[in-house]
Design a protein around this motif. Structure first.
Motif, mmCIF file in Angstrom:
data_model
loop_
_atom_site.group_PDB
_atom_site.id
_atom_site.type_symbol
_atom_site.label_atom_id
_atom_site.label_comp_id
_atom_site.label_asym_id
_atom_site.label_seq_id
_atom_site.Cartn_x
_atom_site.Cartn_y
_atom_site.Cartn_z
ATOM 1 N N ARG A 1 -20.376 -31.546 -30.174
ATOM 2 C CA ARG A 1 -21.100 -30.882 -31.257
ATOM 3 C C ARG A 1 -21.788 -31.967 -32.070
ATOM 4 N N LEU A 2 -23.112 -31.898 -32.112
ATOM 5 C CA LEU A 2 -23.905 -32.952 -32.721
ATOM 6 C C LEU A 2 -24.818 -32.377 -33.801
ATOM 7 N N ALA A 3 -25.005 -33.129 -34.866
ATOM 8 C CA ALA A 3 -25.989 -32.790 -35.893
ATOM 9 C C ALA A 3 -27.185 -33.712 -35.695
ATOM 10 N N VAL A 4 -28.317 -33.133 -35.342
ATOM 11 C CA VAL A 4 -29.481 -33.905 -34.898
ATOM 12 C C VAL A 4 -30.660 -33.648 -35.826
ATOM 13 N N LEU A 5 -31.346 -34.723 -36.207
ATOM 14 C CA LEU A 5 -32.538 -34.583 -37.025
ATOM 15 C C LEU A 5 -33.610 -33.787 -36.270
ATOM 16 N N PRO A 6 -34.423 -33.008 -36.961
ATOM 17 C CA PRO A 6 -35.485 -32.241 -36.294
ATOM 18 C C PRO A 6 -36.414 -33.150 -35.485
ATOM 19 N N VAL B 1 -27.232 -23.414 -35.108
ATOM 20 C CA VAL B 1 -27.697 -23.226 -36.481
ATOM 21 C C VAL B 1 -28.333 -24.501 -37.009
ATOM 22 N N THR B 2 -29.131 -24.347 -38.058
ATOM 23 C CA THR B 2 -29.697 -25.477 -38.795
ATOM 24 C C THR B 2 -28.896 -25.649 -40.069
ATOM 25 N N VAL B 3 -28.470 -26.875 -40.354
ATOM 26 C CA VAL B 3 -27.613 -27.128 -41.510
ATOM 27 C C VAL B 3 -28.321 -28.067 -42.478
ATOM 28 N N GLY C 1 -27.253 -30.792 -45.674
ATOM 29 C CA GLY C 1 -26.145 -31.476 -46.351
ATOM 30 C C GLY C 1 -24.970 -31.629 -45.419
ATOM 31 N N HIS C 2 -23.896 -30.863 -45.613
ATOM 32 C CA HIS C 2 -22.716 -30.920 -44.762
ATOM 33 C C HIS C 2 -22.860 -29.930 -43.625
ATOM 34 N N ALA C 3 -22.420 -30.336 -42.439
ATOM 35 C CA ALA C 3 -22.477 -29.447 -41.280
ATOM 36 C C ALA C 3 -21.260 -28.549 -41.259
ATOM 37 N N PRO C 4 -21.361 -27.336 -40.736
ATOM 38 C CA PRO C 4 -20.218 -26.433 -40.670
ATOM 39 C C PRO C 4 -19.060 -27.058 -39.876
ATOM 40 N N GLY C 5 -17.882 -26.938 -40.396
ATOM 41 C CA GLY C 5 -16.716 -27.449 -39.693
ATOM 42 C C GLY C 5 -16.547 -28.930 -39.793
ATOM 43 N N SER C 6 -17.312 -29.624 -40.645
ATOM 44 C CA SER C 6 -17.220 -31.068 -40.759
ATOM 45 C C SER C 6 -17.162 -31.466 -42.221
ATOM 46 N N ASP D 1 -30.207 -29.986 -36.973
ATOM 47 C CA ASP D 1 -29.843 -28.919 -36.043
ATOM 48 C C ASP D 1 -28.492 -29.243 -35.424
ATOM 49 N N VAL D 2 -27.651 -28.233 -35.287
ATOM 50 C CA VAL D 2 -26.380 -28.411 -34.588
ATOM 51 C C VAL D 2 -26.607 -28.127 -33.106
#
Length: 337
Positions: free
Chosen positions: A247-252, A266-268, A270-275, A287-288
């Motif tokens: 599960r990665l949070a990636v810049l657009p 989902v798009t997050v 600030g803080h990502a869901p579950g992190s 983007d997750v």
């Protein structure tokens, strides 16, 4: 005397006609361009030159005839520089990424200097930072192919059997292999040859790093046909334990190679869901992306190459592996500073 291959002679002619200050006569071409001096007679040279000239024009090389208005022997030839010049490059990040990966492949061969210079000129055209994403993660995942790659590619191109020593992983023994090479591919951080083993009378795959000594030609060109339907993935299935999901949070618009293999959720902000890990800025949008992977080390190498563009949300072991690589890179930079 070793005869100059036709393709090399054509290239020699193009180089000569591009670099002439005015034009070159047939006599100058015959005496100064490598390959034409091997014509046994003037008539043979004339046929060779006319055939080559037509071939180059068919390929789009604008060869023009220069007639000074005097004797026929003074007629010359040159390449129209304005028509032949390459227009301004406008490469997308994906296109630059493909060129960079190709250049990395050829670092083991004789044109490494030329590819490096070409990429430097292309990158000087103010390409966006995102252009490096495609190669940033892929580069650490494929080790150098060594001296076997060039001879194997040449053998595949000419359909020539080869011999080489091979250190088998299952027995620990080194033995000679007689193979009809079909394909060379990179998988799981290494390079592999796929081909038909003549002794075993069956298709086999060989890791290039296990080849011992040099690869030698062991037959004539065209001795066999390379199958058109070689299933590389079937031969080189990615073994490496059970598949997991990162599960990665990636810049657009970043990390295109990761996005292509995963699922964008989902798009997050600030803080990502579950992190509990904060992003670099509270207003930052990411983007997750969920990406399956098999080998922890290979996945960590890839993600670390994207730097701050990708943040690992899970699993924990992958996150720690990526952080370990980033810390090592930071220490290396500090030591050099």
């Amino acid at each position: 005397m070793t005869r100059t291959p036709p393709a090399e002679r054509l290239l020699n002619l193009v180089i000569a006609l591009v670099n002439t200050s005015t034009a070159m006569s047939k006599q100058q071409i015959r005496t100064s361009v490598a390959g034409y001096d091997q014509a046994p007679s003037i008539e043979a040279f004339e046929r060779m030159f006319e055939r080559d000239k037509d071939t180059l024009r068919d390929l789009g090389v604008p060869i023009v005839t220069v007639d000074p208005g005097g004797h026929a022997d003074e007629i010359g030839y040159r390449v129209d520089q304005d028509a032949y010049a390459l227009g301004a490059l406008d490469l997308t990040p994906a296109e630059l990424g493909v060129l960079s990966l190709a250049a990395q492949l050829w670092q083991d061969r004789s044109i490494a200097t030329d590819t490096s210079r070409a990429l430097t000129k292309i990158r000087a055209a103010d390409v966006a930072e995102a252009a490096t994403d495609i190669v940033a993660g892929l580069a650490p995942r494929v080790s150098a192919a060594g001296g076997a790659l060039g001879p194997l590619l040449d053998a595949i191109g000419t359909a020539t059997p080869v011999r080489f020593g091979y250190h088998a992983a299952n027995t620990g023994e080194t033995a000679q292999r007689h193979v009809e090479p079909w394909r060379v591919a990179a998988r799981g951080g290494g390079w592999y040859l796929i081909g038909h083993d003549r002794e075993r009378q069956a298709p086999r795959s060989y890791r290039l790093s296990r080849m011992v000594g040099s690869v030698r030609l062991a037959g004539a060109a065209g001795e066999y046909m390379v199958p058109a339907d070689v299933d590389v993935d079937a031969f080189l299935s990615t073994a490496g334990g059970p598949e997991q999901v990162a599960r990665l949070a990636v810049l657009p618009e970043r990390a295109g190679a990761v996005r292509a293999r995963g699922t964008v959720g989902v798009t997050v902000r600030g803080h990502a869901p579950g992190s509990t890990t904060p992003m670099e800025a509270e207003a930052e949008v990411r983007d997750v992306v969920e990406v399956p992977y098999g080998q922890l080390s290979a996945m960590a190498d890839e993600i670390a190459g994207y730097g701050a563009a990708v943040v690992v949300l899970g699993p924990t072991e992958l996150r720690e592996a990526v952080l370990e690589r980033l810390r090592a890179a930071a220490r290396l930079g500090a030591d050099r500073g």
